[in-house]
Design a protein around this motif. Structure first.
Motif, PDB file in Angstrom:
ATOM      1  N   ALA A 190     -20.118  88.134  -0.132  1.00  0.00           N
ATOM      2  CA  ALA A 190     -20.925  87.823   1.052  1.00  0.00           C
ATOM      3  C   ALA A 190     -21.317  86.354   1.025  1.00  0.00           C
ATOM      4  O   ALA A 190     -21.397  85.732  -0.038  1.00  0.00           O
ATOM      5  CB  ALA A 190     -22.164  88.709   1.098  1.00  0.00           C
ATOM      6  N   VAL A 191     -21.564  85.810   2.220  1.00  0.00           N
ATOM      7  CA  VAL A 191     -21.914  84.389   2.362  1.00  0.00           C
ATOM      8  C   VAL A 191     -23.250  84.259   3.095  1.00  0.00           C
ATOM      9  O   VAL A 191     -23.844  85.252   3.508  1.00  0.00           O
ATOM     10  CB  VAL A 191     -20.789  83.633   3.115  1.00  0.00           C
ATOM     11  N   GLU A 192     -23.679  83.033   3.236  1.00  0.00           N
ATOM     12  CA  GLU A 192     -24.945  82.709   3.892  1.00  0.00           C
ATOM     13  C   GLU A 192     -25.155  83.530   5.168  1.00  0.00           C
ATOM     14  O   GLU A 192     -24.280  83.627   6.009  1.00  0.00           O
ATOM     15  CB  GLU A 192     -24.930  81.215   4.228  1.00  0.00           C
ATOM     16  N   VAL A 199     -26.411  92.220   1.690  1.00  0.00           N
ATOM     17  CA  VAL A 199     -25.643  93.073   0.780  1.00  0.00           C
ATOM     18  C   VAL A 199     -26.546  94.222   0.332  1.00  0.00           C
ATOM     19  O   VAL A 199     -27.703  94.005  -0.025  1.00  0.00           O
ATOM     20  CB  VAL A 199     -25.152  92.292  -0.461  1.00  0.00           C
ATOM     21  N   GLU A 200     -25.983  95.421   0.373  1.00  0.00           N
ATOM     22  CA  GLU A 200     -26.712  96.594  -0.102  1.00  0.00           C
ATOM     23  C   GLU A 200     -25.795  97.410  -1.007  1.00  0.00           C
ATOM     24  O   GLU A 200     -24.592  97.476  -0.773  1.00  0.00           O
ATOM     25  CB  GLU A 200     -27.140  97.486   1.065  1.00  0.00           C
ATOM     26  N   PHE A 218     -22.164  97.614   0.571  1.00  0.00           N
ATOM     27  CA  PHE A 218     -22.194  97.407   2.020  1.00  0.00           C
ATOM     28  C   PHE A 218     -22.551  95.957   2.303  1.00  0.00           C
ATOM     29  O   PHE A 218     -23.463  95.405   1.687  1.00  0.00           O
ATOM     30  CB  PHE A 218     -23.247  98.314   2.671  1.00  0.00           C
ATOM     31  N   VAL A 219     -21.836  95.354   3.233  1.00  0.00           N
ATOM     32  CA  VAL A 219     -22.156  94.003   3.693  1.00  0.00           C
ATOM     33  C   VAL A 219     -22.428  94.111   5.185  1.00  0.00           C
ATOM     34  O   VAL A 219     -21.586  94.601   5.946  1.00  0.00           O
ATOM     35  CB  VAL A 219     -21.014  93.004   3.407  1.00  0.00           C
ATOM     36  N   ASN A 220     -23.616  93.680   5.588  1.00  0.00           N
ATOM     37  CA  ASN A 220     -24.054  93.753   6.988  1.00  0.00           C
ATOM     38  C   ASN A 220     -23.906  95.173   7.548  1.00  0.00           C
ATOM     39  O   ASN A 220     -23.503  95.377   8.689  1.00  0.00           O
ATOM     40  CB  ASN A 220     -23.291  92.747   7.852  1.00  0.00           C
ATOM     41  N   GLY A 221     -24.218  96.162   6.701  1.00  0.00           N
ATOM     42  CA  GLY A 221     -24.191  97.558   7.123  1.00  0.00           C
ATOM     43  C   GLY A 221     -22.834  98.228   7.051  1.00  0.00           C
ATOM     44  O   GLY A 221     -22.732  99.434   7.262  1.00  0.00           O
ATOM     45  N   GLU A 270     -30.872 101.829  -5.527  1.00  0.00           N
ATOM     46  CA  GLU A 270     -30.414 101.122  -4.332  1.00  0.00           C
ATOM     47  C   GLU A 270     -30.929  99.698  -4.426  1.00  0.00           C
ATOM     48  O   GLU A 270     -32.059  99.454  -4.829  1.00  0.00           O
ATOM     49  CB  GLU A 270     -30.938 101.810  -3.072  1.00  0.00           C
ATOM     50  N   LYS A 271     -30.089  98.762  -4.065  1.00  0.00           N
ATOM     51  CA  LYS A 271     -30.447  97.343  -4.123  1.00  0.00           C
ATOM     52  C   LYS A 271     -30.135  96.693  -2.788  1.00  0.00           C
ATOM     53  O   LYS A 271     -29.246  97.143  -2.052  1.00  0.00           O
ATOM     54  CB  LYS A 271     -29.667  96.621  -5.227  1.00  0.00           C
TER      55      LYS A 271
END
Length: 177
Positions: free
Chosen positions: A90-92, A96-97, A104-107, A126-127
């Motif tokens: 992931a970037v600026e 991230v979850e 997950f990136v952006n859901g 969960e983070k």
């Protein structure tokens, strides 16, 4: 036509000056444009293995944005003398979850055909991370054996050495990234 006689001393001097010039040019290229590194560890398997010899573009990311999927070399957040090689996830501006052992990136769940395992096994908590300005989030492809952004958080772009772009050894596995 008269043949010109060349002395051994002249030939030797020419060879030495050519070699010295070539070495200076090579050192400048390695210092400012590209470098080489040898992979040490299993955190990027199956993509990269211990003793793989890779070329790193040191200026490419300075000229353009890093993208998810890029493999980068960067200074360890805990030891600036040690470098890591990981994949940008992931970037600026991204979120991230990790939920139910999945990333997950952006859901959206990441679809990753390069990882050693599906998801992240044994990761019960969960983070959640918000990727800030001039930061990237990195993970190793061998998630169960990787010290990465899950441990030390997003990394600053100024700690990045460059983008890995070519594996040149072992010769039977030469590959462009």
């Amino acid at each position: 036509m008269k043949k010109r006689k060349v002395s051994f001393k002249q030939v030797f001097k020419e060879i030495i000056s050519t070699v010295v010039l070539a070495l200076i040019i090579a050192l400048l290229i390695i210092k400012f444009i590209g470098s080489t590194t040898i992979v040490d560890g299993i955190s990027m398997e199956p993509t990269l293995k211990t003793n793989d010899f890779i070329l790193v573009n040191r200026i490419g990311f300075l000229l353009g944005d890093l993208e998810p999927g890029d493999i980068i070399q960067f200074h360890s957040p805990n030891n600036k003398k040690k470098d890591f090689i990981k994949r940008v996830i992931a970037v600026e501006g991204d979120t991230v979850e990790i939920k139910n052992n999945r990333v997950f990136v952006n859901g959206n769940e990441l679809v990753e055909n390069y990882t050693m395992t599906k998801g992240i096994t044994g990761y019960k908590d969960e983070k959640h991370w918000e990727i800030g300005k001039d930061e990237v989030f990195v993970l190793g492809d061998n998630r169960d054996y990787s010290n990465d952004s899950r441990t030390f958080g997003p990394i600053k772009k100024d700690s990045i050495v460059g983008i890995a772009f070519l594996r040149i050894y072992p010769f039977k596995e030469i590959k462009k990234f």
